[in-house]
Design a protein around this motif. Structure first.
Motif, short mmCIF file in Angstrom:
data_model
loop_
_atom_site.label_atom_id
_atom_site.label_comp_id
_atom_site.label_asym_id
_atom_site.label_seq_id
_atom_site.Cartn_x
_atom_site.Cartn_y
_atom_site.Cartn_z
N MET A 46 -23.78 -7.03 -11.69
CA MET A 46 -24.79 -6.05 -12.11
C MET A 46 -26.18 -6.53 -11.67
N THR A 47 -26.98 -5.59 -11.15
CA THR A 47 -28.35 -5.89 -10.76
C THR A 47 -29.30 -5.20 -11.73
N ILE A 48 -30.29 -5.94 -12.21
CA ILE A 48 -31.34 -5.37 -13.04
C ILE A 48 -32.55 -5.16 -12.14
N LEU A 49 -32.95 -3.91 -11.96
CA LEU A 49 -34.04 -3.53 -11.07
C LEU A 49 -35.29 -3.23 -11.89
N ILE A 50 -36.38 -3.93 -11.58
CA ILE A 50 -37.63 -3.76 -12.32
C ILE A 50 -38.74 -3.36 -11.35
N PRO A 51 -39.11 -2.06 -11.30
CA PRO A 51 -40.27 -1.66 -10.50
C PRO A 51 -41.54 -2.08 -11.24
N SER A 52 -42.51 -2.61 -10.51
CA SER A 52 -43.67 -3.17 -11.20
C SER A 52 -44.96 -2.92 -10.42
N TYR A 53 -45.97 -2.47 -11.15
CA TYR A 53 -47.29 -2.26 -10.55
C TYR A 53 -48.34 -2.89 -11.46
N GLU A 54 -49.07 -3.87 -10.91
CA GLU A 54 -50.11 -4.58 -11.65
C GLU A 54 -49.60 -5.08 -13.01
N PRO A 55 -48.55 -5.91 -12.98
CA PRO A 55 -47.97 -6.40 -14.24
C PRO A 55 -48.80 -7.51 -14.87
N ASP A 56 -48.47 -7.82 -16.13
CA ASP A 56 -49.07 -8.99 -16.78
C ASP A 56 -47.95 -9.94 -17.16
N THR B 230 -35.96 12.41 -21.97
CA THR B 230 -36.01 12.68 -20.53
C THR B 230 -36.90 11.69 -19.78
N GLN B 231 -37.74 10.96 -20.49
CA GLN B 231 -38.73 10.11 -19.83
C GLN B 231 -38.41 8.63 -19.91
N THR B 232 -37.24 8.28 -20.40
CA THR B 232 -36.90 6.88 -20.51
C THR B 232 -36.86 6.21 -19.14
N GLY B 233 -37.39 4.99 -19.08
CA GLY B 233 -37.33 4.22 -17.85
C GLY B 233 -36.14 3.28 -17.82
N LEU B 234 -35.41 3.20 -18.92
CA LEU B 234 -34.22 2.34 -18.99
C LEU B 234 -33.00 3.19 -18.68
N ARG B 235 -32.47 3.03 -17.47
CA ARG B 235 -31.37 3.86 -16.99
C ARG B 235 -30.38 3.00 -16.21
N VAL C 222 -29.07 -1.45 -13.31
CA VAL C 222 -29.82 -1.04 -14.49
C VAL C 222 -31.30 -1.15 -14.18
N CYS C 223 -32.06 -0.07 -14.40
CA CYS C 223 -33.50 -0.06 -14.16
C CYS C 223 -34.23 -0.23 -15.49
N ALA C 224 -35.21 -1.13 -15.50
CA ALA C 224 -36.01 -1.37 -16.70
C ALA C 224 -37.48 -1.45 -16.30
N ASP C 225 -38.37 -1.09 -17.22
CA ASP C 225 -39.80 -1.17 -16.96
C ASP C 225 -40.30 -2.60 -17.16
N SER C 226 -41.44 -2.90 -16.58
CA SER C 226 -41.94 -4.27 -16.56
C SER C 226 -42.92 -4.59 -17.68
N ASP C 227 -43.16 -3.62 -18.59
CA ASP C 227 -44.21 -3.80 -19.59
C ASP C 227 -43.72 -4.32 -20.93
N GLY C 228 -42.49 -4.81 -20.99
CA GLY C 228 -41.99 -5.40 -22.22
C GLY C 228 -41.50 -4.42 -23.25
N GLN C 229 -41.37 -3.15 -22.90
CA GLN C 229 -40.96 -2.14 -23.88
C GLN C 229 -39.45 -1.88 -23.87
N HIS C 230 -38.74 -2.61 -23.04
CA HIS C 230 -37.27 -2.56 -23.06
C HIS C 230 -36.76 -3.93 -23.45
N LEU C 231 -36.02 -3.99 -24.53
CA LEU C 231 -35.53 -5.25 -25.04
C LEU C 231 -34.32 -5.73 -24.26
#
Length: 336
Positions: free
Chosen positions: A1-11, A148-153, A84-93
Motif C-alpha cells: 500500500m502507498t500513502i500519497l500526500i500532496p503538499s503545498y507550503e507545508p509546516d 464530498t470534500q474529504t481528502g482522505l480517500r 491511500v491519499c491523505a492531506d499534509s496538514d495533520g487533520q487525518h489521523l
C-alpha cells in the motif's frame, strides 16, 4: 500500500504525520511537493530522510495535478495493493489512514471515502461548503454521500489509469472524480473518521470563491443552459396559450423548441458529448427524456393550473423548479 500526500507550503505537521505513520505502518509514503518553493526545501528534504519518496512540481499546479503526479508514479511503479491519499496538514489521523487502507483491501473497485461526521466544533466555511457540495452531488447523481470534500480517500490499483484521466487540476478534481465514478463503474464506500480541524482550518489553501467556482462549474453551466431554455419555454408557452387557448398544444410546442435549444447547448458546452457516434447515442436518449419531462410538465401543470386553480405563471415556475433537478440528474446519468 502507498500513502500519497500532496503538499503545498507545508509546516512541521507534515513531518509529524510521516513519523507517526512510520511508527504504526510499513507502507510506502509518497509526497508530492506542488511547487512550494525554496522556503520549504528543508521540510521536503527531511521527508526524504524519513524514508519518503518526494516528487516535485517546479511551480504550483494545484491539488488535482499533484494527485495525478502521484497516481502516475505509483502506476508506473506497478503498485498492486492500492493507494491511500491523505492531506499534509495533520487533520487525518494515522489510525484513520490505516482504516482506509484496510477498507481498500476489502472493497476492490470501490473508492473508499474517509467520511467526517461534522460533530463538535467545525469551522462554518467547512460545514457550509460540504453541505452545498453534498447537495450538488446528490442532485447530479441521485446518490447521497456524507462527505464530498474529504481528502482522505483510498483507491485500488486498477483505478490508477482512470484517476490520471479524470479532468481537473485543482480542488475541483476530487469532485469531478466523484461525479464520474458511477459511469466508470466504480462504487463508493464511506468509512467514518474523526473530524479534526486545527486552528479553525487556517492552514487550508482552499480559496472559497475561486475554488468553489471550479467545483460547481459543471452544475453552473447546466443552470445557465437550463435557465435560457426555461426562459424560451416560458415565453413560448405564454404566447401560445394566449394565441390558441389550448394548454396541451402550447406545452408541446414550447417544449419542442426549447428542447432543441437545450440539447444543442448541453451537448456542446455542458456535458461535452462530442460528435458523430456520441450524438447518435445521446440524441435518442435526450428526446426520450424530453417526452418524459413533457408528460410530467403537462400533468403537473394540469393539476396546479386547471384542477387546483393556481395562476399559470406561479404554476409554471413551481413545475420548472421540480423538473430542473430531475432533468439534471437524468442527463448526467443517462444521456451524456
Amino acid at each position: 500500500m502507498t500513502i500519497l500526500i500532496p503538499s503545498y507550503e507545508p509546516d512541521q505537521r507534515l513531518l509529524a504525520l510521516i513519523r507517526n505513520l512510520k511508527e504504526v505502518s510499513d507502507a510506502s509514503i509518497l509526497v508530492v511537493d506542488d511547487g512550494s518553493g525554496e522556503n520549504y526545501r528543508d521540510i521536503f528534504e527531511s521527508a526524504r530522510q524519513e524514508g519518503c519518496t518526494v516528487l516535485s512540481h517546479r511551480v504550483n499546479q494545484g491539488k488535482g495535478s499533484a494527485l495525478k503526479t502521484g497516481f502516475d508514479y505509483v502506476r508506473r511503479k506497478g503498485e498492486k495493493d492500492g493507494v491511500v491519499c491523505a492531506d499534509s496538514d495533520g487533520q487525518h489521523l494515522p489510525g484513520d489512514i490505516l482504516r482506509i487502507a484496510e477498507a481498500v483491501r476489502e472493497h476492490r473497485s470501490h473508492i473508499v471515502l474517509g467520511s467526517r461526521q461534522f460533530t463538535g466544533k467545525v469551522p462554518l466555511r467547512s460545514r457550509f461548503g460540504n453541505s452545498v457540495t453534498r447537495m450538488v452531488y446528490a442532485t447530479a447523481t441521485g446518490r447521497p454521500i456524507q462527505d464530498t470534500q474529504t481528502g482522505l480517500r483510498g483507491y485500488s490499483s486498477d483505478m490508477l489509469e482512470w484517476l490520471c484521466e479524470v479532468p481537473g487540476e485543482r480542488f475541483e478534481y476530487e469532485m469531478n472524480m466523484l461525479l464520474e465514478a458511477p459511469e466508470a463503474g466504480y462504487e463508493l464506500v464511506e468509512v467514518p473518521i474523526e473530524t479534526v480541524y486545527l486552528e479553525e482550518n487556517k492552514s487550508s489553501h482552499f480559496r472559497p470563491l475561486a475554488d468553489s467556482a471550479r467545483i460547481y462549474f459543471p452544475f453552473l453551466k447546466f443552470c445557465t443552459s437550463s435557465g435560457f431554455a426555461a426562459l424560451l419555454d416560458f415565453s413560448l408557452l405564454i404566447a401560445l396559450q394566449w394565441l390558441t387557448s389550448n394548454l396541451l398544444v402550447s406545452v408541446i410546442a414550447a417544449r419542442l423548441f426549447s428542447s432543441v435549444f437545450n440539447f444543442t447547448v448541453n451537448r456542446r458546452f455542458v456535458f461535452s458529448a462530442g460528435e458523430g457516434s456520441a450524438i447518435r447515442k445521446s440524441l435518442p436518449r435526450y428526446f426520450s427524456l424530453v417526452v418524459v419531462i413533457l408528460l410530467l410538465n403537462y400533468a403537473i401543470l394540469h393539476v396546479l393550473y386547471e384542477s387546483i386553480g393556481i395562476p399559470l405563471v406561479p404554476a409554471k415556475l413551481a413545475t420548472e423548479a421540480f423538473l430542473f433537478l430531475f432533468s439534471y440528474g437524468m442527463q448526467r446519468k443517462f444521456v451524456y
